[in-house]
Design an enzyme around this catalytic site. Structure first.
Site, PDB file in Angstrom:
ATOM      1  N   ARG A   1      15.128   1.443 -39.082  1.00  0.00           N
ATOM      2  CA  ARG A   1      13.658   1.324 -39.059  1.00  0.00           C
ATOM      3  C   ARG A   1      13.191   0.651 -40.355  1.00  0.00           C
ATOM      4  NH1 ARG A   1      10.831   5.386 -40.609  1.00  0.00           N
ATOM      5  NH2 ARG A   1      12.061   6.958 -39.517  1.00  0.00           N
TER       6      ARG A   1
ATOM      7  N   TYR B   1      -9.390 -12.263 -29.467  1.00  0.00           N
ATOM      8  CA  TYR B   1      -8.542 -11.638 -28.455  1.00  0.00           C
ATOM      9  C   TYR B   1      -9.050 -10.221 -28.138  1.00  0.00           C
ATOM     10  CZ  TYR B   1      -4.559  -9.198 -26.491  1.00  0.00           C
ATOM     11  OH  TYR B   1      -3.767  -8.416 -25.699  1.00  0.00           O
TER      12      TYR B   1
ATOM     13  N   ASP C   1      -5.683 -14.597 -37.974  1.00  0.00           N
ATOM     14  CA  ASP C   1      -4.820 -14.571 -36.790  1.00  0.00           C
ATOM     15  C   ASP C   1      -4.551 -16.029 -36.422  1.00  0.00           C
ATOM     16  OD1 ASP C   1      -3.755 -14.572 -34.231  1.00  0.00           O
ATOM     17  OD2 ASP C   1      -4.965 -12.881 -33.536  1.00  0.00           O
TER      18      ASP C   1
ATOM     19  N   LYS D   1       3.848 -15.411 -28.605  1.00  0.00           N
ATOM     20  CA  LYS D   1       3.303 -16.655 -28.076  1.00  0.00           C
ATOM     21  C   LYS D   1       4.153 -17.849 -28.547  1.00  0.00           C
ATOM     22  CE  LYS D   1       0.453 -13.810 -26.317  1.00  0.00           C
ATOM     23  NZ  LYS D   1      -0.187 -12.886 -27.173  1.00  0.00           N
TER      24      LYS D   1
HETATM   25  C1  PLP Z   1      -4.881 -14.435 -30.517  1.00  0.00           C
HETATM   26  C2  PLP Z   1      -4.074 -13.202 -30.247  1.00  0.00           C
HETATM   27  N1  PLP Z   1      -3.896 -12.298 -31.219  1.00  0.00           N
HETATM   28  C3  PLP Z   1      -3.165 -11.179 -31.023  1.00  0.00           C
HETATM   29  C4  PLP Z   1      -2.599 -10.884 -29.794  1.00  0.00           C
HETATM   30  C5  PLP Z   1      -1.813  -9.617 -29.606  1.00  0.00           C
HETATM   31  O1  PLP Z   1      -0.453  -9.852 -29.622  1.00  0.00           O
HETATM   32  P1  PLP Z   1       0.637  -9.020 -28.785  1.00  0.00           P
HETATM   33  O2  PLP Z   1       0.286  -9.180 -27.334  1.00  0.00           O
HETATM   34  O3  PLP Z   1       1.926  -9.655 -29.179  1.00  0.00           O
HETATM   35  O4  PLP Z   1       0.525  -7.600 -29.217  1.00  0.00           O
HETATM   36  C6  PLP Z   1      -2.763 -11.801 -28.752  1.00  0.00           C
HETATM   37  C7  PLP Z   1      -2.180 -11.521 -27.426  1.00  0.00           C
HETATM   38  O5  PLP Z   1      -2.533 -12.124 -26.440  1.00  0.00           O
HETATM   39  C8  PLP Z   1      -3.518 -12.986 -28.975  1.00  0.00           C
HETATM   40  O6  PLP Z   1      -3.720 -13.900 -28.005  1.00  0.00           O
END
Ligand code: PLP
Length: 379
Positions: free
Chosen positions: A46, A98, A170, A195
């Site tokens: 971990r 998101y 992000d 992604k």
């Molecule tokens: C712009 C963005 N940030 C964060 C996330 C969250 O990531 P995860 O689905 O890997 O937890 C997503 C998921 O779609 C996203 O599109």
């Protein structure tokens, strides 16, 4: 190192035990110690795992940062950033982001006494009126999911510095191929690795990159204390994914540009949201902080009914109707009922996210086939 070389070599050294060019999957939960507290830097998986160590070095390198940390999902990485805060602290975040990030902020952390302001960040100066002595973090997503709004990272980082608040970006939609927020003054970069970094729709993972060592120690403490770490096999898959990021992104950008213009010229399409159009409200900022414009876009139809949108969403054959984005295959999505369903409808509408909005993640297939597919679906 130029981008392409960096993506292939970032963080990876031949394995010290065998010389293996690909970092092995260290599928172990613990490490044998010679005497109590005498070990080779690895105690319990971990806290540390060699496959993850290589990946975290790669994460740092691809965002021009000093440190990288891997998490079991993008949301887990975001969760760690918010856990830097304490009750009474305030966060300024984008109103268009998101849905899962909004859900984490509003449904999990608000009840612990952290206050979130959700604002339109297309004009960075509008942030200033929300800054006060309790502001500890500014959270931006650019381009935004799903409306492709652009925020000026350098301008917000100047505001964050004045306010002595952290700036976290992000960078999922752009990927490090298109944009490097640490170079523009951000303190932390976050990715849903799921992604573009993974790139093959086979891993859920998140990461954080930063330059400040104290911040790295605080976030590492949260990573190991809260335990949202990825397994070694997922780390291996992402190490492999990153090696082709530049080649994939180049094609995502080419296909994205062709499809954005195709949609814009389609008689049944009303509005196309893509940050590469010269009349996009923040095109100049996008051009300044991004190397190209990517393969993400959204659009509405002239017949702006949910039913017509749903018909298109169910009619594509190559574009798979699915959540997520950034994989080699093209996806089509209905934000209102899928990725952004956790945002209350009135909030969504206020930000321009209508019930009939369709989002595309343009993949790297032959673009002629993608256009043919959209043509038969839109009619
Ligand atoms: C712009 C963005 N940030 C964060 C996330 C969250 O990531 P995860 O689905 O890997 O937890 C997503 C998921 O779609 C996203 O599109």
């Amino acid at each position: 190192m130029k981008l392409g070389t960096k993506f292939i070599h970032a963080g990876v050294e031949p394995d010290p035990s065998t010389g293996a060019i690909m970092t092995p999957i260290y599928q172990t939960s613990t490490y044998v110690q010679e005497a109590p507290a005498q070990h080779k830097g690895y105690e319990y998986a971990r806290s540390q795992n060699p496959t993850r160590t290589a990946l975290e070095a790669a994460f740092a390198a691809i965002e021009n940062g000093k440190y990288g940390l891997a998490f079991s999902s993008g949301v887990a990485a975001t969760d760690a950033v918010i856990k830097l805060l304490k009750p009474g602290d305030e966060v300024i975040a984008g109103s268009d982001m998101y849905g899962g990030t909004y859900r984490l902020f509003s449904k999990v952390f608000e009840k612990f006494g952290i206050k979130f302001h959700y604002i339109n960040m297309q004009d960075a100066n509008s942030i200033r009126q929300y800054v006060n002595g309790n502001t500890k973090l500014i959270w931006i997503e650019t381009p935004t999911n799903p409306l492709m709004n652009i925020t000026d990272i350098a301008a917000v980082s100047a505001i964050a510095r004045e306010a002595k608040a952290l700036l976290c970006v992000d960078n999922t939609f752009a990927s490090p191929y298109l944009q490097n927020p640490l170079d523009l003054g951000a303190d932390i970069v976050m990715h849903s690795v799921t992604k573009y970094l993974g790139g093959h729709s086979d891993v859920i993972q998140g990461c954080l990159m930063m330059n400040n060592q104290i911040l790295r120690e605080q976030l590492y403490f949260l990573q190991k204390s809260c335990g949202a770490v990825p397994g070694p096999q997922d780390c291996f898959l992402v190490l492999r994914g990153i090696k082709t990021l530049h080649v994939r992104m180049q094609r995502h950008c080419e296909n994205g540009k062709t499809i954005a213009h195709y949609l814009r010229n389609h008689s049944k399409v009303s509005r196309v949201y893509w940050c590469g159009f010269e009349d996009h409200p923040n095109y100049e900022i996008a051009k300044k902080q991004m190397r190209d414009f990517g393969g993400m876009m959204s659009f509405t139809l002239k017949d702006d009914s949910v039913n017509t949108a749903k018909k298109v969403l169910s009619s594509t054959k190559l574009f798979a109707l699915a959540e997520s984005l950034g994989g080699v295959e093209s996806l089509i999505n209905h934000p209102a009922s899928m990725t952004h369903a956790s945002i209350p409808r009135e909030e969504r509408l206020k930000n321009g996210l209508t019930d009939s909005l369709i989002r595309l993640s343009v993949g790297i297939e032959d673009v002629d086939d993608l256009i043919e597919d959209l043509n038969q679906a839109i009619g």
